[in-house]
Write a protein that holds these residues in place. Structure first.
Motif, PDB file in Angstrom:
ATOM      1  N   ILE A   1       8.956  -4.189  -0.333  1.00  0.00           N
ATOM      2  CA  ILE A   1       7.550  -4.493  -0.028  1.00  0.00           C
ATOM      3  C   ILE A   1       6.649  -3.570  -0.842  1.00  0.00           C
ATOM      4  CG2 ILE A   1       5.775  -4.316   1.771  1.00  0.00           C
ATOM      5  CD1 ILE A   1       7.533  -6.799   1.968  1.00  0.00           C
ATOM      6  N   HIS A   2       7.057  -2.320  -0.925  1.00  0.00           N
ATOM      7  CA  HIS A   2       6.297  -1.312  -1.676  1.00  0.00           C
ATOM      8  C   HIS A   2       7.154  -0.733  -2.796  1.00  0.00           C
ATOM      9  CE1 HIS A   2       2.704  -0.994   0.747  1.00  0.00           C
ATOM     10  NE2 HIS A   2       3.409  -0.814   1.846  1.00  0.00           N
ATOM     11  N   CYS A   3       6.494  -0.304  -3.840  1.00  0.00           N
ATOM     12  CA  CYS A   3       7.155   0.492  -4.872  1.00  0.00           C
ATOM     13  C   CYS A   3       7.022   1.959  -4.458  1.00  0.00           C
ATOM     14  CB  CYS A   3       6.489   0.251  -6.233  1.00  0.00           C
ATOM     15  SG  CYS A   3       7.296   1.128  -7.582  1.00  0.00           S
ATOM     16  N   HIS A   4       8.148   2.596  -4.184  1.00  0.00           N
ATOM     17  CA  HIS A   4       8.151   4.005  -3.778  1.00  0.00           C
ATOM     18  C   HIS A   4       8.655   4.898  -4.918  1.00  0.00           C
ATOM     19  CE1 HIS A   4       7.240   3.039   0.416  1.00  0.00           C
ATOM     20  NE2 HIS A   4       8.155   2.094   0.359  1.00  0.00           N
ATOM     21  N   ILE A   5       8.402   4.465  -6.154  1.00  0.00           N
ATOM     22  CA  ILE A   5       8.814   5.251  -7.321  1.00  0.00           C
ATOM     23  C   ILE A   5       7.764   6.318  -7.602  1.00  0.00           C
ATOM     24  CG2 ILE A   5       9.303   5.166  -9.793  1.00  0.00           C
ATOM     25  CD1 ILE A   5      10.369   2.332  -9.359  1.00  0.00           C
ATOM     26  N   ASP A   6       8.223   7.511  -7.887  1.00  0.00           N
ATOM     27  CA  ASP A   6       7.329   8.661  -8.026  1.00  0.00           C
ATOM     28  C   ASP A   6       6.821   8.808  -9.458  1.00  0.00           C
ATOM     29  OD1 ASP A   6       5.896  10.889  -7.329  1.00  0.00           O
ATOM     30  OD2 ASP A   6       7.603  12.266  -7.446  1.00  0.00           O
ATOM     31  N   ASN A   7       6.001   7.854  -9.887  1.00  0.00           N
ATOM     32  CA  ASN A   7       5.315   7.968 -11.178  1.00  0.00           C
ATOM     33  C   ASN A   7       4.006   7.189 -11.093  1.00  0.00           C
ATOM     34  OD1 ASN A   7       6.030   5.231 -11.425  1.00  0.00           O
ATOM     35  ND2 ASN A   7       7.723   5.643 -12.827  1.00  0.00           N
ATOM     36  N   ASP A   8       3.253   7.180 -12.180  1.00  0.00           N
ATOM     37  CA  ASP A   8       1.941   6.520 -12.161  1.00  0.00           C
ATOM     38  C   ASP A   8       2.067   5.032 -11.862  1.00  0.00           C
ATOM     39  OD1 ASP A   8       0.680   8.889 -12.701  1.00  0.00           O
ATOM     40  OD2 ASP A   8       0.526   8.545 -14.867  1.00  0.00           O
ATOM     41  N   TYR A   9       3.115   4.398 -12.432  1.00  0.00           N
ATOM     42  CA  TYR A   9       3.338   2.978 -12.188  1.00  0.00           C
ATOM     43  C   TYR A   9       3.560   2.727 -10.701  1.00  0.00           C
ATOM     44  CZ  TYR A   9       5.967  -1.401 -11.834  1.00  0.00           C
ATOM     45  OH  TYR A   9       6.405  -2.641 -11.451  1.00  0.00           O
TER      46      TYR A   9
ATOM     47  N   LYS B   1       2.730   4.576  -8.106  1.00  0.00           N
ATOM     48  CA  LYS B   1       1.540   4.861  -7.295  1.00  0.00           C
ATOM     49  C   LYS B   1       0.505   3.758  -7.427  1.00  0.00           C
ATOM     50  CE  LYS B   1       2.371   9.809  -7.672  1.00  0.00           C
ATOM     51  NZ  LYS B   1       2.015  11.073  -8.356  1.00  0.00           N
ATOM     52  N   GLN B   2       0.370   3.206  -8.630  1.00  0.00           N
ATOM     53  CA  GLN B   2      -0.579   2.112  -8.840  1.00  0.00           C
ATOM     54  C   GLN B   2      -0.135   0.856  -8.095  1.00  0.00           C
ATOM     55  OE1 GLN B   2      -3.538   2.166 -10.216  1.00  0.00           O
ATOM     56  NE2 GLN B   2      -3.851  -0.009  -9.817  1.00  0.00           N
ATOM     57  N   LYS B   3       1.166   0.555  -8.162  1.00  0.00           N
ATOM     58  CA  LYS B   3       1.701  -0.608  -7.442  1.00  0.00           C
ATOM     59  C   LYS B   3       1.499  -0.446  -5.933  1.00  0.00           C
ATOM     60  CE  LYS B   3       4.640  -3.439  -8.567  1.00  0.00           C
ATOM     61  NZ  LYS B   3       4.635  -4.915  -8.683  1.00  0.00           N
ATOM     62  N   TYR B   4       1.744   0.751  -5.425  1.00  0.00           N
ATOM     63  CA  TYR B   4       1.590   1.011  -3.999  1.00  0.00           C
ATOM     64  C   TYR B   4       0.130   0.809  -3.582  1.00  0.00           C
ATOM     65  CZ  TYR B   4       2.116   3.292   0.536  1.00  0.00           C
ATOM     66  OH  TYR B   4       2.127   3.548   1.882  1.00  0.00           O
ATOM     67  N   LYS B   5      -0.784   1.325  -4.380  1.00  0.00           N
ATOM     68  CA  LYS B   5      -2.218   1.198  -4.091  1.00  0.00           C
ATOM     69  C   LYS B   5      -2.639  -0.269  -4.093  1.00  0.00           C
ATOM     70  CE  LYS B   5      -6.714   2.780  -5.807  1.00  0.00           C
ATOM     71  NZ  LYS B   5      -7.391   3.579  -6.875  1.00  0.00           N
ATOM     72  N   GLN B   6      -2.152  -1.012  -5.075  1.00  0.00           N
ATOM     73  CA  GLN B   6      -2.475  -2.437  -5.176  1.00  0.00           C
ATOM     74  C   GLN B   6      -1.956  -3.198  -3.963  1.00  0.00           C
ATOM     75  OE1 GLN B   6      -0.272  -4.602  -8.204  1.00  0.00           O
ATOM     76  NE2 GLN B   6      -2.058  -5.857  -8.695  1.00  0.00           N
ATOM     77  N   MET B   7      -0.741  -2.869  -3.529  1.00  0.00           N
ATOM     78  CA  MET B   7      -0.159  -3.549  -2.383  1.00  0.00           C
ATOM     79  C   MET B   7      -0.906  -3.216  -1.103  1.00  0.00           C
ATOM     80  SD  MET B   7       2.034  -5.765  -1.512  1.00  0.00           S
ATOM     81  CE  MET B   7       2.925  -5.842  -3.065  1.00  0.00           C
ATOM     82  N   MET B   8      -1.281  -1.964  -0.917  1.00  0.00           N
ATOM     83  CA  MET B   8      -1.999  -1.577   0.299  1.00  0.00           C
ATOM     84  C   MET B   8      -3.346  -2.281   0.407  1.00  0.00           C
ATOM     85  SD  MET B   8      -0.068   0.167   2.165  1.00  0.00           S
ATOM     86  CE  MET B   8      -1.275   0.648   3.400  1.00  0.00           C
ATOM     87  N   LYS B   9      -3.967  -2.543  -0.701  1.00  0.00           N
ATOM     88  CA  LYS B   9      -5.233  -3.280  -0.696  1.00  0.00           C
ATOM     89  C   LYS B   9      -5.016  -4.697  -0.197  1.00  0.00           C
ATOM     90  CE  LYS B   9      -9.068  -4.610  -3.737  1.00  0.00           C
ATOM     91  NZ  LYS B   9      -9.591  -4.571  -5.128  1.00  0.00           N
ATOM     92  N   TYR B  10      -3.879  -5.283  -0.559  1.00  0.00           N
ATOM     93  CA  TYR B  10      -3.581  -6.651  -0.138  1.00  0.00           C
ATOM     94  C   TYR B  10      -3.139  -6.719   1.322  1.00  0.00           C
ATOM     95  CZ  TYR B  10      -0.800 -10.812   0.692  1.00  0.00           C
ATOM     96  OH  TYR B  10      -0.275 -11.940   1.261  1.00  0.00           O
TER      97      TYR B  10
END
Length: 304
Positions: free
Chosen positions: A238-246, A248-257
């Motif tokens: 459901i979330h990208c829990h990878i510890d890099n900029d990619y 974190k950006q994916k996680y932020k995008q998903m939380m907005k949705y």
């Protein structure tokens, strides 16, 4: 014993790896992780694999006694393969690299991690073989990763629904009426995981689901599923829990949705979602086609 070339030929044909051309993911990720290490992967891996990034990756002895099945080449998976195998045995995996996706209740992942050179050397020294198949397995109509999940959940694939022709990575299905709590319990038992990654709504009436093995953290796919009446979106990630900029950006995008979705979004871990096809459909396929012993190697920790 079975001839390696016979197994490889039948796998290549069944999975139709040539028609897919270069694997869109691993044709990028393999050079990305190995080139900085100055590891000559183009020489180490088989010629056809270097062209397609699917298929026979490492070639051992000409005869195979046992086939081992796993998802990711973690250190412990490879150590188990090396320990339990005999010369010539074959390891069939979904991925040629480890992908540390991260744990929703634990550590973040590193993303793609190369197989350590020492393990590649040990596999070669023991005359073992490795065959990996990514997108062709995901998309297979009978042996696919999504198909395995649907079968295990007794889900009815919407074969007449044109939705399933639009995106071959998303499978639309009907299931027996349930609710979010019960569905999560079923998924935890099915995938043998301690917990799911959850976002969205807790619903009392779930009958239509979308199934996406592996990385399903794609907002556009979720929006499309929601627009088409899906109540639960079941995936590896459901979330990208990878510890890099990619990540974190994916996680932020998903939380907005997810703050506005009407669906239950349920992640069962990338590795567990894709291990199921090895545990069921591919295990049966090897045994039926070659009357050969198969050995399952589950990952040491599903949320990794």
């Amino acid at each position: 014993m079975v001839e390696l070339k016979e197994i490889v030929s039948k796998l290549d044909a069944e999975l139709d790896i040539n028609s897919f051309g270069k694997d869109a993911s691993f044709s990028r990720f393999i050079p990305m992780v190995y080139d900085p290490l100055n590891f000559d992967w183009q020489t180490a891996f088989e010629k056809n694999f270097v062209e397609l990034f699917n298929g026979l990756m490492l070639k051992g002895k000409s005869t195979v006694e046992k086939v081992f099945l796993a998802v990711f080449p973690t250190d412990k998976v490879l150590e188990r393969f090396l320990e339990a195998s005999n010369s010539g045995d074959l390891l069939f995996m979904h991925h040629p690299l480890l992908m540390e996706c991260g744990d929703p209740k634990g550590n973040r992942g590193q993303g793609f991690v190369p197989i350590k050179e020492k393990y590649i050397n040990k596999i070669k020294e023991k005359n073992l073989s490795v065959y990996t198949c990514h997108i062709p397995l995901d998309c297979h109509k009978q042996l696919g990763t999504n198909i395995a999940m649907a079968k295990e959940l007794n889900a009815q694939v919407l074969v007449d629904d044109t939705l399933n022709a639009k995106n071959e990575y998303v499978l639309y299905c009907n299931i027996e009426k349930t609710n979010t709590t019960n569905l999560i319990s079923v998924l935890e038992n099915t995938f043998e995981i301690p917990y799911v990654d959850f976002e969205g709504q807790e619903l009392d009436n779930i009958q239509k689901v979308a199934i996406v093995a592996g990385c399903g953290d794609v907002v556009d796919w979720m929006k499309e599923a929601e627009e088409n009446g899906v109540q639960a979106y079941i995936t590896g990630e459901i979330h990208c829990h990878i510890d890099n900029d990619y990540g974190k950006q994916k996680y932020k995008q998903m939380m907005k949705y997810v703050s506005n979705t009407s669906m239950s979004l349920i992640g069962v871990s990338h590795s567990a979602s894709e291990y199921l096809v090895h545990k069921t459909l591919m295990k049966d396929w090897f045994e039926k086609n070659f009357n050969i012993e198969t050995v399952l190697i589950p990952q040491e920790k599903w949320w990794l």
